[in-house]
Write a protein that holds these residues in place. Structure first.
Motif, PDB file in Angstrom:
ATOM      1  N   THR A   1       0.839  -1.197   0.000  1.00 25.48           N
ATOM      2  CA  THR A   1       0.000   0.000   0.000  1.00 25.48           C
ATOM      3  C   THR A   1       0.873   1.245   0.000  1.00 25.48           C
ATOM      4  O   THR A   1       0.796   2.068  -0.906  1.00 25.48           O
ATOM      5  CB  THR A   1      -0.938  -0.006   1.213  1.00 25.48           C
ATOM      6  OG1 THR A   1      -0.190  -0.313   2.381  1.00 25.48           O
ATOM      7  CG2 THR A   1      -2.035  -1.024   1.049  1.00 25.48           C
TER       8      THR A   1
ATOM      9  N   ASP B   1      -2.962   0.671  -3.976  1.00 30.00           N
ATOM     10  CA  ASP B   1      -2.283   1.951  -3.757  1.00 30.00           C
ATOM     11  C   ASP B   1      -3.071   2.763  -2.729  1.00 30.00           C
ATOM     12  O   ASP B   1      -4.264   3.005  -2.901  1.00 30.00           O
ATOM     13  CB  ASP B   1      -2.192   2.713  -5.082  1.00 30.00           C
ATOM     14  CG  ASP B   1      -1.378   3.993  -4.979  1.00 30.00           C
ATOM     15  OD1 ASP B   1      -1.008   4.389  -3.859  1.00 30.00           O
ATOM     16  OD2 ASP B   1      -1.104   4.604  -6.031  1.00 30.00           O
TER      17      ASP B   1
ATOM     18  N   ARG C   1       6.123   3.541  -2.876  1.00 35.95           N
ATOM     19  CA  ARG C   1       5.434   4.107  -4.029  1.00 35.95           C
ATOM     20  C   ARG C   1       5.849   5.564  -4.175  1.00 35.95           C
ATOM     21  O   ARG C   1       6.096   6.257  -3.183  1.00 35.95           O
ATOM     22  CB  ARG C   1       3.920   4.000  -3.846  1.00 35.95           C
ATOM     23  CG  ARG C   1       3.405   2.568  -3.919  1.00 35.95           C
ATOM     24  CD  ARG C   1       1.889   2.537  -3.824  1.00 35.95           C
ATOM     25  NE  ARG C   1       1.392   1.170  -3.861  1.00 35.95           N
ATOM     26  CZ  ARG C   1       1.053   0.510  -4.958  1.00 35.95           C
ATOM     27  NH1 ARG C   1       1.170   1.120  -6.133  1.00 35.95           N
ATOM     28  NH2 ARG C   1       0.607  -0.729  -4.912  1.00 35.95           N
TER      29      ARG C   1
ATOM     30  N   GLN D   1       5.400  -0.526  -3.222  1.00 38.37           N
ATOM     31  CA  GLN D   1       4.934  -0.942  -4.543  1.00 38.37           C
ATOM     32  C   GLN D   1       4.340  -2.346  -4.554  1.00 38.37           C
ATOM     33  O   GLN D   1       3.675  -2.725  -5.509  1.00 38.37           O
ATOM     34  CB  GLN D   1       6.084  -0.874  -5.549  1.00 38.37           C
ATOM     35  CG  GLN D   1       6.607   0.530  -5.785  1.00 38.37           C
ATOM     36  CD  GLN D   1       7.765   0.553  -6.757  1.00 38.37           C
ATOM     37  OE1 GLN D   1       7.970  -0.379  -7.546  1.00 38.37           O
ATOM     38  NE2 GLN D   1       8.548   1.617  -6.719  1.00 38.37           N
TER      39      GLN D   1
END
Length: 848
Positions: free
Chosen positions: A305, A625, A501, A308
């Motif tokens: 989350t 994500d 991310r 990646q």
């Protein structure tokens, strides 16, 4: 094809296609949608429509064909809009159901393949692991510590052990181990399908917001009926005919109550959920849409989350030295290079890679034309280990064939380790391999052989650098000896990373601006948790560990949690809820399901999560994500705000109409508006423009404001006061227009009709959501709806049949301009108040 004839390669693609054509999809047949006549009858049962029908019967008996025609037009148009809205909502929800459909792993053409559960056919070889929902009735022919929760079918809460003589049933959940089974029955023929068929006729329950609004509508109806009765009695006292006053009272009641509110809410929720799905957030439970706007805490996993979700085994350590891996993602391309100043011995490296390839249940999915990227099938961490083995020139498939597994003790979140037992080529003794968390593996009882002290130090250094660390050990066991997991020899450590991310820090900052706190929860070591927290901007001095929670530490004392077991997430969620927060929680494992259900919003991972987590959640992220949660919260706030805006618009107009009818006679207007005129105005203002308000985009500032209180009433936070002054202002300008026209000898009733309708439409435009600063204003659905309603409001003045039908008269150019000038006053007042409020907000922000 029987079980004995089943190939371990499973069905071929062609065989599966033929079976799907023969047996149909593995789904429960949906109930037939209601017929058009049934939909119409449902709309006609609405209390407000029943009132109109009663008024139509009355006017027909009185031979008042003018009012009868208008009433019938209103009934037909309202019913048509209601049916269309219902169909659109059903289509939106059906699209969501397709997006939220579960998946299954089957063996097709000899390869593990992830497919939609609807595509499972009889004789498919289905692969299961802990956390999967069984897609069909299966005959088990391979099981390792396999256990299933069959409470959905039997009501028995204790999981059931499963062996090769047993069956698994569709809809049950694998709670431990892994297994392989042959699909026997699918769709409505399965055990779950037979039960579901009994329930297929049930309609979905209303959401909490819909129930609160329905209650509000009942209260408003009582108030409107009471006020309308006062209007009727006042007319009778003045000597007006009883039939006329009854029709007027009914018309006024219909106008004062926003009867389209339930339809607007249903459509807003369904379309909002569909918009979320387009932004990679699939809503499984409609109430989640309204709850999202009140979220104050987001509790999130690190892996997949904030990161990646592409695990990479970057380096390995043995007692001889280090090796560094090159390559990206799960692509086997790359190599494993010894560290220049501290190279690892090749034999020890090969032993370590052999161990992680064998003590492993994952697989790698080859790129396809549709998806040209290597993907993990199974646990991403284990897939990263397979990729590492490939890069070290160790072929996992060759080793699995040479070292067949004879027994295993699967990984679970409590043990934090996995052990497998293997035959060896040309030898009688058994190879035992264990892997797991360093604090579990690197103990004198489990791994007494090797430089454990040094390994602990290396593991701590890697953990503080943000790596997830796995310790691997093995031993040789005599064939007849007891299967034990201790007395192992250290093979080495593997450092695994999951890159952050690119938007993780931005998402955390956005949550902060929106008044939403973030809890970082991970099963990794405290050093790893702190390293990630610092990089994304979650600044919290202390880390709360699972051991701290076991010792009674308050989970609300920190925002960073490490070494947390899945069942402890339930404690964390409950503690923050008890503190008055609305909690959204992400999860992906079978043991996350209780906490996902307990959270106000359960959020499951659509790519890397288990099926049971997805089934327990309210929201499924198809891209895993956390930024998608931000978008979903924004959408939830938008929907709730638009519903409140619709209430302000509709109730202000209804209040204005009641006030005009109550106060007008005191100013000398016996009947300020005819029933037909009231119904025409109501039809135009509450129809398409009301639906268009529900589709308005989010305010650019919506994610810079704190979340609403979950205890806030629908008309709370000053909304009823805004309704009161807006409705009063519309009534004042209407009565002023009528008084001026009456004083000058003009058609005052036509003037009241025109100003009352145009003022309401002006309010709709004034409540239009502002655009982003610096962007050009573009027409929206609301603009088009208001333009159409405005045209129909003015049209009867120029079309003789409509003018006669509504009892209107022609206006002069001067009167028309005066009407327009007065009608824009309420809209200008709303804009002025909003501008002033914005300036005060900016000044407070600057002062801080």
């Amino acid at each position: 094809m029987t079980l004995q004839q089943t190939s371990p390669r499973g069905l071929s693609t062609d065989q599966a296609a033929l079976a799907l054509a023969e047996h149909g999809p593995n789904t429960i047949p949906a109930p037939r949608p209601p017929s058009a006549w049934r939909r119409v009858l449902v709309q006609l049962r609405d209390p407000m429509i029943l009132l109109l029908i009663a008024a139509a019967v009355l006017t027909a008996g009185l031979r008042d064909f003018t009012d009868l025609a208008v009433i019938l037009v209103v009934v037909v148009l309202n019913t048509t809009v209601g049916v269309v809205q219902e169909i659109r909502a059903e289509h939106a929800l059906a699209a969501l159901s397709r997006l939220a459909a579960p998946h299954a792993t089957v063996r097709r053409d000899g390869r593990a393949t992830l497919i939609a559960s609807a595509e499972v056919v009889p004789n498919d070889v289905v692969l299961l692991q802990a956390g999967d929902v069984v897609p069909a009735d299966l005959q088990v022919f391979d099981a390792a510590q396999l256990q299933a929760d069959e409470s959905t079918l039997t009501g028995e809460s204790v999981p059931v052990e499963k062996d090769t003589a047993d069956q698994l049933y569709a809809g049950t959940v694998v709670t431990r181990g892994r297994g392989t089974g042959l699909a026997l029955r699918t769709g409505s023929n399965s055990a779950l399908g037979k039960i579901a068929a009994l329930l297929s006729g049930q309609r979905p329950r209303a959401t909490p917001l819909q129930r609160r609004l329905a209650s509000l509508s009942r209260v408003l109806s009582i108030v409107a009926v009471s006020l309308s009765a006062i209007v009727a009695v006042a007319g009778l006292i003045r000597g007006l005919p009883l039939p006329d006053m009854v029709v007027t009272a009914v018309s006024l009641t219909v106008a004062a109550v926003p009867e389209s509110l339930p339809a607007v809410v249903t459509l807003a929720l369904a379309i909002g959920a569909h918009r979320m799905a387009q932004r990679a957030a699939v809503v499984r439970k409609l109430p989640a849409v309204e709850t999202l706007g009140a979220v104050t805490i987001v509790a999130t996993d690190k892996t997949g989350t904030l990161t990646q979700g592409i695990m990479q085994a970057d380096r390995l350590w043995t007692e001889c030295g280090w090796s560094i891996a090159t390559g990206t993602g799960y692509d086997p391309a790359g190599d494993l290079r010894p560290l220049a100043d501290r190279p690892a011995d090749r034999a020890t490296v090969r032993r370590l890679l052999r161990d992680v390839a064998l003590c492993n249940d994952a697989a790698l999915r080859l790129p396809t034309d549709d998806d040209p990227v290597w993907r993990a099938i199974g646990d991403p961490t284990e897939a990263a280990l397979l990729t590492l083995a490939h890069r070290g020139a160790v072929d996992p498939d060759e080793y699995r064939a040479a070292y067949p597994r004879t027994h295993e003790v699967p990984f679970d979140s409590t043990r934090k380790r996995m052990t497998t037992f293997h035959e060896q080529p040309g030898r009688d003794d058994i190879l035992v391999i264990g892997k797991g968390a360093p604090e579990v593996m690197l103990t004198p009882d489990v791994t007494p052989y090797g430089d454990i002290t040094r390994a602990k130090g290396v593991a701590a250094e890697l953990s503080e650098a943000g790596y997830r660390v796995l310790a691997v050990a093995d031993k040789l066991m005599s064939p007849g000896g007891p299967r034990t997991e201790d007395q192992l020899h250290l093979a080495g450590l593997i450092a695994i990373t999951d890159p952050l991310r690119h938007n993780a820090a931005d998402v955390v900052a956005a949550f902060g601006r929106a008044g939403i706190g973030l809890l970082l929860i991970t099963g990794d070591a405290p050093g790893t948790a702190l390293a990630v927290a610092d990089r994304i901007g979650v600044h919290d001095g202390d880390v709360v560990t699972g051991a701290d929670i076991d010792d009674g530490k308050d989970p609300t004392s920190g925002h960073v949690f490490a070494r947390i077991r899945p069942e402890q997430k339930l404690d964390i969620v409950s503690a923050w809820q008890d503190a008055g927060h609305v909690v959204a929680m992400t999860g992906d494992g079978v043991n996350d399901a209780p906490a996902l259900r307990r959270a106000d919003i359960g959020v499951a991972m659509g790519q890397g999560g288990t099926e049971v987590a997805r089934q327990a959640a309210d929201l499924v992220l198809t891209d895993d994500d956390l930024g998608t949660v931000e978008a979903a919260i924004e959408e939830g706030r938008r929907i709730y705000t638009n519903i409140r805006t619709f209430l302000r618009y509709a109730l202000s107009g209804g209040l204005a109409e009641v006030l005009v009818m109550l106060v007008g006679p005191l100013l000398g207007f016996a009947v300020p508006l005819l029933p037909a005129q009231i119904l025409w105005i109501n039809m135009l203002t509450h129809g398409v423009p009301g639906v268009a308000i529900g589709a308005e985009p989010a305010d650019p500032e919506t994610m810079r404001q704190p979340p609403r209180s979950p205890q806030e009433q629908v008309l709370g936070a000053g909304l009823w006061q805004r309704i009161a002054w807006t409705g009063t202002l519309i009534a004042i300008v209407t009565l002023v227009a009528a008084s001026w026209t009456h004083h000058t000898g003009g058609p005052w009733q036509t003037m009241a009709y025109l100003v009352l309708g145009l003022a309401q439409l002006g309010v709709a435009l004034a409540l239009r959501r502002p655009g982003l600063p610096g962007t050009r204003r573009r027409p929206r659905f609301l603009d088009t709806a208001v333009a159409g309603a405005l045209l129909l409001q003015v049209l009867p003045l120029f079309v003789t049949p409509l003018r006669n039908l509504l009892g209107l008269q022609l206006l002069s150019a001067q009167q028309f301009l005066v009407a327009l000038g007065l009608a824009v006053v309420p809209a200008l007042a709303i804009i002025a108040r909003r501008t002033a409020a914005g300036r005060r907000h900016d000044q407070r922000t600057a002062a801080r």
